[in-house]
Design an enzyme around this catalytic site. Structure first.
Site, mmCIF file in Angstrom:
data_model
loop_
_atom_site.group_PDB
_atom_site.id
_atom_site.type_symbol
_atom_site.label_atom_id
_atom_site.label_comp_id
_atom_site.label_asym_id
_atom_site.label_seq_id
_atom_site.Cartn_x
_atom_site.Cartn_y
_atom_site.Cartn_z
ATOM 1 N N GLY A 122 -21.849 6.395 -17.200
ATOM 2 C CA GLY A 122 -21.732 8.109 -16.671
ATOM 3 C C GLY A 122 -20.634 7.990 -15.670
ATOM 4 O O GLY A 122 -21.069 8.885 -14.598
ATOM 5 N N ILE A 146 -21.886 10.128 -21.293
ATOM 6 C CA ILE A 146 -22.802 11.232 -22.865
ATOM 7 C C ILE A 146 -22.899 12.602 -22.282
ATOM 8 O O ILE A 146 -22.508 13.448 -23.859
ATOM 9 C CB ILE A 146 -24.261 10.785 -22.108
ATOM 10 C CG1 ILE A 146 -24.772 11.052 -23.447
ATOM 11 C CG2 ILE A 146 -24.667 11.624 -21.490
ATOM 12 C CD1 ILE A 146 -26.580 10.249 -24.354
ATOM 13 N N ASP A 222 -29.015 9.549 -13.263
ATOM 14 C CA ASP A 222 -29.621 10.246 -13.125
ATOM 15 C C ASP A 222 -31.492 9.889 -12.821
ATOM 16 O O ASP A 222 -31.304 8.187 -13.246
ATOM 17 C CB ASP A 222 -30.127 10.461 -14.447
ATOM 18 C CG ASP A 222 -31.080 11.709 -14.545
ATOM 19 O OD1 ASP A 222 -32.024 11.925 -13.475
ATOM 20 O OD2 ASP A 222 -31.351 12.615 -15.909
ATOM 21 N N GLU A 298 -16.937 12.448 -6.824
ATOM 22 C CA GLU A 298 -17.728 13.967 -6.637
ATOM 23 C C GLU A 298 -19.017 14.188 -6.173
ATOM 24 O O GLU A 298 -19.204 15.049 -5.354
ATOM 25 C CB GLU A 298 -17.679 15.023 -8.053
ATOM 26 C CG GLU A 298 -16.055 15.031 -8.226
ATOM 27 C CD GLU A 298 -15.628 14.280 -8.930
ATOM 28 O OE1 GLU A 298 -13.886 13.920 -8.961
ATOM 29 O OE2 GLU A 298 -16.105 12.973 -9.329
ATOM 30 N N GLU A 299 -19.953 13.096 -7.161
ATOM 31 C CA GLU A 299 -21.307 13.279 -6.569
ATOM 32 C C GLU A 299 -21.698 13.020 -4.729
ATOM 33 O O GLU A 299 -22.062 13.695 -4.507
ATOM 34 C CB GLU A 299 -22.326 12.670 -7.422
ATOM 35 C CG GLU A 299 -24.041 12.660 -7.814
ATOM 36 C CD GLU A 299 -24.614 13.818 -7.093
ATOM 37 O OE1 GLU A 299 -25.257 14.055 -6.700
ATOM 38 O OE2 GLU A 299 -23.529 14.701 -7.994
#
Length: 325
Positions: A122, A146, A222, A298-299
């Site tokens: 991810g 994905i 997530d 980035e998150e």
């Protein structure tokens, strides 16, 4: 409820002319985004199969000065939902077995299947891979993502970085009177990182043989807050057994999240699995990958800007009982 009512009032207050103008603006913006992605797609197709088998003739000074820097992709043209349902039929392409996977398309100038050993599950917009690449120049790093548009963004970003770094390296060689020619770290040009659209929850063993990976990263996955969605979390008992299969003995699973509940969930499942053992806080403080993971994505940068918390847990792959006999 009141916000929805206000929105309805605002829409109803618009004149037909205003609605028509707004619709045209949205259509123009959508067309512009599509054209941008189509242009990048064409560049991507050409660059993906550029494999240099013979040394290129030395450029003249005039041609070197005209080399232009490739523009990095812009995120606003790659709009995508924050998450994707891993159980949906995404019509993904995947090899029947790791032996049938052609890695040379992803790493045209640095291909060796024995060195594909670091996986970012991810990978999002690729920030972690781009920072890890120079730290492990001899190892191949793969990002699995994905979402279609996000994968295309990372592909375009890597293509631009490779081209730009090669221009910079060539310039340095000319300024120093020629390079060493031995492919040392000074020639690094992001050839060891790549991205692939794939579903790690379904097809990970299709890409990697037993014990192939040395590091696996799970950065800000997530959280799937709803109870009925917990089965879709990237860390579960079943998936951990698959991760243990592709991870070599002594390999490390890195996890980081800004959701404490998800952190506790991942720690619980990893603690309970017989093939993983948590590494100490002292180990985390000394490991360069933890520092990169904490700040590179980035998150993670967004969490820092919002002054949020980050929860880290790292686990070592233990020997299998069968291997100890």
């Amino acid at each position: 409820m009141s916000e929805a009512t206000d929105k309805q009032k605002q829409v109803s207050a618009e004149t037909p002319l205003e609605r028509d103008l707004k619709s045209k603006q949205q259509s123009i913006a959508a067309t512009k985004r599509k054209q941008y992605r189509d242009d990048k797609s064409q560049i991507r197709k050409q660059a993906r199969f550029e494999v240099s088998t013979t040394p290129e003739p030395e450029q003249s000074d005039s041609s070197a000065t005209t080399a232009t820097i490739t523009e990095l992709p812009k995120k606003r043209y790659y709009r995508q939902r924050a998450h994707s349902n891993p159980f949906s039929d995404h019509r993904l392409e995947y090899p029947k077995s790791p032996e049938s996977m052609d890695w040379s398309n992803l790493y045209p100038k640095q291909y060796d299947i024995s060195k594909v050993e670091i996986a970012d599950i991810g990978c999002g917009y690729g920030g972690l891979m781009i920072k890890l690449g120079p730290q492990f120049p001899k190892s191949l790093i793969l990002g699995l993502e994905i979402r279609v548009q996000v994968t295309q963004y990372v592909e375009d970003r890597i293509i631009a970085l490779r081209k730009n770094q090669e221009i910079i390296n060539d310039k340095k060689k000319k300024e120093s009177g020629g390079g060493t020619g031995d492919g040392d770290d000074n020639d690094y040009s992001y050839q060891n990182i790549a991205v692939l659209r794939g579903n790690a929850m379904k097809f990970l063993p299709n890409f990697f043989v037993k014990g192939q990976l040395s590091k696996m990263f799970f950065c800000f996955p997530d959280p799937h807050f709803k109870q009925r969605k917990h089965k879709a979390r990237i860390i579960t008992n079943t998936l951990l057994s698959e991760y243990a299969y592709v991870l070599r003995e002594g390999g490390v699973v890195y996890t980081i999240t800004d959701v404490e509940d998800l952190h506790n969930w991942m720690v619980k499942h990893l603690d309970e699995h017989p093939l993983f053992e948590r590494l100490s806080k002292e180990w985390e403080d000394q490991d360069k990958c933890v520092e990169i993971m904490y700040n590179a994505t980035e998150e993670g940068q967004k969490v820092t800007r919002n002054k949020g918390s980050k929860w880290v847990a790292c686990y070592k792959r233990l020997p299998s009982p069968d291997d100890c006999e």
